[in-house]
Enzyme design. Structure first.
Site, PDB file in Angstrom:
ATOM      1  N   GLY A  93       0.802  -1.228   0.000  1.00  0.00           N
ATOM      2  CA  GLY A  93       0.000   0.000   0.000  1.00  0.00           C
ATOM      3  C   GLY A  93       0.827   1.268   0.000  1.00  0.00           C
ATOM      4  N   GLY A  94       2.119   1.147  -0.279  1.00  0.00           N
ATOM      5  CA  GLY A  94       2.966   2.331  -0.368  1.00  0.00           C
ATOM      6  C   GLY A  94       3.096   3.098   0.938  1.00  0.00           C
ATOM      7  N   SER A 171       5.668  -5.321  -1.399  1.00  0.00           N
ATOM      8  CA  SER A 171       5.819  -3.914  -1.763  1.00  0.00           C
ATOM      9  C   SER A 171       6.314  -3.109  -0.553  1.00  0.00           C
ATOM     10  CB  SER A 171       4.508  -3.372  -2.321  1.00  0.00           C
ATOM     11  OG  SER A 171       4.693  -2.117  -2.920  1.00  0.00           O
ATOM     12  N   ALA A 172       5.533  -2.137  -0.075  1.00  0.00           N
ATOM     13  CA  ALA A 172       5.948  -1.394   1.114  1.00  0.00           C
ATOM     14  C   ALA A 172       6.162  -2.333   2.289  1.00  0.00           C
ATOM     15  CB  ALA A 172       4.913  -0.334   1.464  1.00  0.00           C
ATOM     16  N   ASP A 277       7.665  -4.555 -13.506  1.00  0.00           N
ATOM     17  CA  ASP A 277       7.544  -3.678 -12.344  1.00  0.00           C
ATOM     18  C   ASP A 277       8.696  -2.677 -12.386  1.00  0.00           C
ATOM     19  OD1 ASP A 277       7.329  -2.494  -9.850  1.00  0.00           O
ATOM     20  OD2 ASP A 277       7.690  -4.330  -8.713  1.00  0.00           O
ATOM     21  N   HIS A 307       3.535  -4.880 -10.956  1.00  0.00           N
ATOM     22  CA  HIS A 307       3.568  -4.776  -9.507  1.00  0.00           C
ATOM     23  C   HIS A 307       2.231  -5.266  -8.936  1.00  0.00           C
ATOM     24  CE1 HIS A 307       5.542  -3.299  -5.907  1.00  0.00           C
ATOM     25  NE2 HIS A 307       4.390  -2.807  -5.512  1.00  0.00           N
TER      26      HIS A 307
END
Length: 334
Positions: A93-94, A171-172, A277, A307
């Site tokens: 979710g960044g 990701s994050a 990505d 991604h």
């Protein structure tokens, strides 16, 4: 806030809107909507897993969802049960969006829980920009202490082997697993009986000042373009730091002994990505740096994809789960 499904927004044209955010004149944000969510379910008729939510720190609003394979509840309670590896998961979710209960994450939770099989504890951490880094790192490290304190929870006590634990993030969340992992390696004794055996960094989110080839090649990507990546770093990094800060670009200032403790503990690390990505060059850089420093690390980098590809492709999610299973088994049987 509304939970309704929003119309697609081009992240190249409107990264705030793509993330469901509106920028306020004072620089703060308003969250316009939340993505669809899935409630926890302890329904024994569930075909895959049972889940429940528990508070970690009510003052911070942090909590966790515990997943246990349904089959683990099928055995006769009178017979001894083999406990399952524990995967402590940090969501994508960044650093700015999503939650443990975001519905699309079920596409990954399910094969991890069932294919390995494993007990999964997915951690809800505070989001930026209201809580900039290192808040997420602090919350996820606190979650490890919470697991120890709640190890007598019926599900954890009966089904989770705390001596076979792994930190995983997407990701994050992969960024979080990396940074929290290095911190854990420096204080393993205070976390006993929880024993981390490895890190699983799935499409980890890193950045830097100088653009990489993949960032330039995929600058206009429709999933995570440069405009969106830049926005997320602007919202999540501490005020006043640049993108070569260690939270964003851990490769910029590697210390000579940075991975010594990880090596001495015998941890294994898995780094995964795909060449569709824009983050892949930084993921490969991390993999190579770990390898150069003698860390037992495996890299799995697929052709194509994008991604977060596993959230929309069940076959890719299952493939990832099997790759993780191989790592878990190689670590817990060696």
């Amino acid at each position: 806030m509304s939970d309704q499904v929003q119309q697609p927004v081009d992240p190249n044209e409107n990264p705030y809107g793509y993330m469901g955010l509106a920028k306020n004149p004072d620089g703060s944000i308003t969250r316009l909507f939340q993505p669809p969510s899935t409630p926890a379910s302890s329904d024994p008729s569930s075909p895959f897993h049972l889940s429940k939510d528990l508070d970690i720190n009510q003052s911070k609003g942090t909590w966790a969802r515990i997943f246990v394979p349904r089959k683990a509840f099928d055995d006769d309670d009178s017979s001894p049960k083999q406990k399952l590896p524990l995967i402590i998961y940090f969501h994508a979710g960044g650093f700015v969006a999503c939650s443990v209960n975001t519905a699309r994450f079920d596409a990954l939770y399910t094969p991890i829980v069932t294919e390995i099989p494993a007990v999964v504890v997915s951690v809800e951490y505070r989001l930026a920009p209201e809580h900039r880094l290192p808040a997420a790192y602090e919350d996820c490290f606190e979650a490890l202490h919470w697991i120890i304190k709640n190890s007598n929870d019926e599900w954890l006590e009966k089904h989770a082997d705390l001596s076979k634990a792994f930190l995983m993030g997407s990701s994050a969340g992969g960024n979080i697993a990396y940074h929290v992992g290095l911190h854990v390696a420096a204080c393993v004794d205070e976390l006993l009986p929880l024993q981390i055996k490895g890190l699983i960094l799935h499409q980890p989110y890193f950045g830097g000042i100088e653009r990489t080839e993949s960032e330039l090649r995929l600058a206009k990507d429709r999933v995570v373009p440069l405009t969106l990546s830049d926005l997320l770093w602007d919202l999540s990094l501490p005020i006043g730091v640049d993108r070569d800060h260690e939270y964003c670009n851990p490769m910029a200032k590697i210390k000579p002994d940075q991975f010594d403790q990880v090596k001495s503990l015998g941890w294994k690390i898995l780094v995964t990505g795909c060449d569709g990505d824009l983050l892949i060059d930084r993921q490969i850089e991390l993999w190579k740096k770990l390898e150069e420093n003698g860390v037992p690390v495996a890299g799995k980098f697929d052709e194509g994809g994008c991604h977060g590809y596993e959230f929309g492709d069940p076959s890719k999610a299952k493939e990832l789960a099997i790759t993780i299973k191989d790592l878990v088994e190689s670590t817990t049987t060696s």
